[in-house]
Motif scaffolding. Sequence first.
Motif, PDB file in Angstrom:
ATOM      1  N   GLN A   1      36.091  68.838  74.213  1.00  0.00           N
ATOM      2  CA  GLN A   1      36.813  69.118  75.453  1.00  0.00           C
ATOM      3  C   GLN A   1      38.270  69.452  75.151  1.00  0.00           C
ATOM      4  O   GLN A   1      38.807  69.079  74.125  1.00  0.00           O
ATOM      5  CB  GLN A   1      36.760  67.913  76.393  1.00  0.00           C
ATOM      6  N   GLN A   2      38.873  70.168  76.089  1.00  0.00           N
ATOM      7  CA  GLN A   2      40.262  70.582  75.937  1.00  0.00           C
ATOM      8  C   GLN A   2      40.981  70.339  77.258  1.00  0.00           C
ATOM      9  O   GLN A   2      40.443  70.660  78.306  1.00  0.00           O
ATOM     10  CB  GLN A   2      40.270  72.078  75.653  1.00  0.00           C
TER      11      GLN A   2
ATOM     12  N   ASN B   1      37.742  62.103  68.741  1.00  0.00           N
ATOM     13  CA  ASN B   1      37.699  63.016  67.599  1.00  0.00           C
ATOM     14  C   ASN B   1      37.115  64.349  68.053  1.00  0.00           C
ATOM     15  O   ASN B   1      36.128  64.373  68.775  1.00  0.00           O
ATOM     16  CB  ASN B   1      36.787  62.457  66.498  1.00  0.00           C
ATOM     17  N   GLY B   2      37.744  65.427  67.633  1.00  0.00           N
ATOM     18  CA  GLY B   2      37.212  66.736  68.010  1.00  0.00           C
ATOM     19  C   GLY B   2      37.624  67.168  69.406  1.00  0.00           C
ATOM     20  O   GLY B   2      37.190  68.196  69.877  1.00  0.00           O
ATOM     21  N   ALA B   3      38.462  66.383  70.077  1.00  0.00           N
ATOM     22  CA  ALA B   3      38.983  66.800  71.382  1.00  0.00           C
ATOM     23  C   ALA B   3      40.392  67.354  71.180  1.00  0.00           C
ATOM     24  O   ALA B   3      41.038  67.063  70.165  1.00  0.00           O
ATOM     25  CB  ALA B   3      39.012  65.622  72.338  1.00  0.00           C
ATOM     26  N   GLU B   4      40.863  68.144  72.131  1.00  0.00           N
ATOM     27  CA  GLU B   4      42.174  68.763  72.005  1.00  0.00           C
ATOM     28  C   GLU B   4      42.984  68.566  73.274  1.00  0.00           C
ATOM     29  O   GLU B   4      42.508  68.885  74.359  1.00  0.00           O
ATOM     30  CB  GLU B   4      42.004  70.272  71.771  1.00  0.00           C
ATOM     31  N   VAL B   5      44.176  68.030  73.137  1.00  0.00           N
ATOM     32  CA  VAL B   5      45.074  67.946  74.291  1.00  0.00           C
ATOM     33  C   VAL B   5      46.305  68.802  73.995  1.00  0.00           C
ATOM     34  O   VAL B   5      46.890  68.709  72.923  1.00  0.00           O
ATOM     35  CB  VAL B   5      45.456  66.487  74.627  1.00  0.00           C
TER      36      VAL B   5
ATOM     37  N   GLY C   1      41.855  62.726  68.367  1.00  0.00           N
ATOM     38  CA  GLY C   1      41.645  64.169  68.228  1.00  0.00           C
ATOM     39  C   GLY C   1      42.922  64.893  67.848  1.00  0.00           C
ATOM     40  O   GLY C   1      43.703  64.412  67.038  1.00  0.00           O
ATOM     41  N   ARG C   2      43.130  66.053  68.466  1.00  0.00           N
ATOM     42  CA  ARG C   2      44.305  66.862  68.167  1.00  0.00           C
ATOM     43  C   ARG C   2      45.243  66.879  69.359  1.00  0.00           C
ATOM     44  O   ARG C   2      44.785  66.952  70.492  1.00  0.00           O
ATOM     45  CB  ARG C   2      43.884  68.302  67.899  1.00  0.00           C
ATOM     46  N   ALA C   3      46.513  66.831  69.081  1.00  0.00           N
ATOM     47  CA  ALA C   3      47.497  66.926  70.155  1.00  0.00           C
ATOM     48  C   ALA C   3      48.485  68.025  69.787  1.00  0.00           C
ATOM     49  O   ALA C   3      49.050  68.016  68.694  1.00  0.00           O
ATOM     50  CB  ALA C   3      48.218  65.596  70.323  1.00  0.00           C
TER      51      ALA C   3
ATOM     52  N   PHE D   1      47.700  55.509  67.230  1.00  0.00           N
ATOM     53  CA  PHE D   1      47.702  56.783  66.517  1.00  0.00           C
ATOM     54  C   PHE D   1      46.605  56.847  65.461  1.00  0.00           C
ATOM     55  O   PHE D   1      46.630  56.110  64.482  1.00  0.00           O
ATOM     56  CB  PHE D   1      49.072  56.982  65.861  1.00  0.00           C
ATOM     57  N   GLN D   2      45.613  57.730  65.717  1.00  0.00           N
ATOM     58  CA  GLN D   2      44.589  57.972  64.699  1.00  0.00           C
ATOM     59  C   GLN D   2      44.269  59.458  64.690  1.00  0.00           C
ATOM     60  O   GLN D   2      43.132  59.853  64.460  1.00  0.00           O
ATOM     61  CB  GLN D   2      43.314  57.170  65.017  1.00  0.00           C
ATOM     62  N   ALA D   3      45.267  60.285  64.978  1.00  0.00           N
ATOM     63  CA  ALA D   3      45.030  61.709  65.243  1.00  0.00           C
ATOM     64  C   ALA D   3      44.495  62.447  64.019  1.00  0.00           C
ATOM     65  O   ALA D   3      44.738  62.073  62.874  1.00  0.00           O
ATOM     66  CB  ALA D   3      46.323  62.361  65.710  1.00  0.00           C
ATOM     67  N   GLU D   4      43.762  63.539  64.325  1.00  0.00           N
ATOM     68  CA  GLU D   4      43.299  64.438  63.273  1.00  0.00           C
ATOM     69  C   GLU D   4      44.406  65.437  62.938  1.00  0.00           C
ATOM     70  O   GLU D   4      44.566  65.840  61.799  1.00  0.00           O
ATOM     71  CB  GLU D   4      42.092  65.255  63.759  1.00  0.00           C
ATOM     72  N   LEU D   5      45.114  65.851  63.988  1.00  0.00           N
ATOM     73  CA  LEU D   5      46.152  66.865  63.812  1.00  0.00           C
ATOM     74  C   LEU D   5      47.162  66.701  64.939  1.00  0.00           C
ATOM     75  O   LEU D   5      46.784  66.434  66.075  1.00  0.00           O
ATOM     76  CB  LEU D   5      45.521  68.262  63.876  1.00  0.00           C
ATOM     77  N   ILE D   6      48.419  66.856  64.619  1.00  0.00           N
ATOM     78  CA  ILE D   6      49.399  66.987  65.687  1.00  0.00           C
ATOM     79  C   ILE D   6      50.274  68.207  65.397  1.00  0.00           C
ATOM     80  O   ILE D   6      50.470  68.599  64.252  1.00  0.00           O
ATOM     81  CB  ILE D   6      50.284  65.733  65.892  1.00  0.00           C
ATOM     82  N   SER D   7      50.753  68.805  66.469  1.00  0.00           N
ATOM     83  CA  SER D   7      51.549  70.006  66.326  1.00  0.00           C
ATOM     84  C   SER D   7      52.606  70.019  67.415  1.00  0.00           C
ATOM     85  O   SER D   7      52.342  69.660  68.559  1.00  0.00           O
ATOM     86  CB  SER D   7      50.635  71.227  66.453  1.00  0.00           C
TER      87      SER D   7
END
Lengths: 270, 270
Positions: free
Chosen positions: A175-176, A192-196, A210-212, A229-235
């Motif tokens: 989901q996004q 995991n595998g979700a995007e915000v 997931g990713r933020a 905080f257990q993120a896969e990716l942050i940007s």
Amino acid sequence: MRVRNRPNSSVEPEAGGTEPLDLLTPQSAAVSAGELRFAQLGIAQFALRSGDPATVHAEIAARVAAAPALLTRAPVVLDVSALDPTPDTAQMQALIEAVRSAGLLPVGLTHGTVNEEALARALELPLFARFRASSDLPAAAAVERKPAAAPRAAPVVGTGSSVGMHHALPVRSGQQVYARQRDLILTAMVGNGAEVIADGSIHVYGTLRGRALAGASGDATARIYCQNFQAELISIAGQYRVFEEHSPDLHGKPVQAWLDDDKLRIAPLA
Amino acid sequence: MTEIIVVTSGKGGVGKTTTSASLAVGLAKRGRKVAVIDFDVGLRNLDLIMGCERRVVYDFVNVIQNECTIKQALIKDKRYENLFVLAASQTRDKDALTREGVERVLDELREADFDYVVCDSPAGIEKGAFLAMYFADRAIVVVNPEVSSVRDSDRILGLLASKTRHAEVGTRRVEQHLLLTRYNPERVARGDMMSIADVEEILGLEILGVVPESESVLAGSNAGTPVILDNESPAGQAYDDAVGRLLGDSLPMRFTEAQKKGFLSRLFGA
């Protein structure tokens, strides 16, 4: 009973077996010339701030050189809303040529004013709904523009109000959630595998697995805050970091992330 | 009121069909009128687990394509006269299912005063799984204590919250339950299997029941007797507890602690 052992891979649409979701495929014709489908495609947008082809060429060429794998021959939609007056057909042709020769492939214009519409028609380019109405940016961005700028198209969304978008349901794998021109506040976990994604900051009052992606339209002052905080990716504003292994001083802790002179910093929240 | 329950998981081999069969039997045992439908067109299994494979004449696809009536296709269970099985077609593929067809079959079951319709979803997130969940009022997501199963369940929970009729209409949400199967408390104690708390934390949902890994599941499947009918087996009892909880009973979790090895078994290393 009717014969039930029909082969599985029949080419003809079976009676009553047409896919109900696929409304755009002609159902009567056995053979059609093609299939019309609507898909959401990610596409880059370039907001022109200068009407000078050489300046634009230099700017884009530098960006393509910085990320050739991502940008070489990437389709791009041009946003001319920041140019005042709107360029005429000849100037626009020169600008398009500048973008093309710098490595990107312009495929259309963003939709805004009547002038832009006329320009697109003259150039036989499609118009895209603007992903982000640059006309209703908050005051900080407006200052950069000439105060004499002509009145712009009505903003698509956003009122400049600082209230962010609230999302209370868990964001699950696949989901996004996107907060356009706002902060995004989540009061549930991000799997995991979700995007915000937010054009502003992201606040997660829960576990971020997931990713933020904050500052998705380039706002380098955006931040990411989360409770666990257990993120896969942050940007932030395109500066990203993946976390294959979490360091123990961040993992599971309340954390914030921000950009410090284009460097992505992450620290536990005191 | 007919309640439609989908048993789903995303991942294959986690125990969806075993769960569907035991859930249907458990509800029928408590006097409810139940139909259980196999949505896995092309990989028909439910009839085997239910022990009625030799009595399948018409199937779900026949009903959808108006080749027979729903009455002709429902197979009455030999143990409970208020339990019916609607088998999948083995010779067709999932394209034979249509949203309108599935809706019509479910409406006919509503008119026939069924209390529960259990939809046994195929693995994956393609058409068969989508149609199995689309009309659901309640979902049981079967999950194994293992990372890939948990990830897939998260994805399915996201789809349940967005790609179902209730979600599209927006009047209510699909009630979601987690059923943890193939749980091995000894392996959890050794630290090589995820614990109940791990799964609950990652998915942000409470667990409806925990079914321990048990040899009686395989034995029951091979004999065509849903494991819930095996009163001796921990798995059967755990399923019975889960059905009770689904209907509102408050029952403590059983079979979730590692057995303490007795003096004799320790002595003989059993």
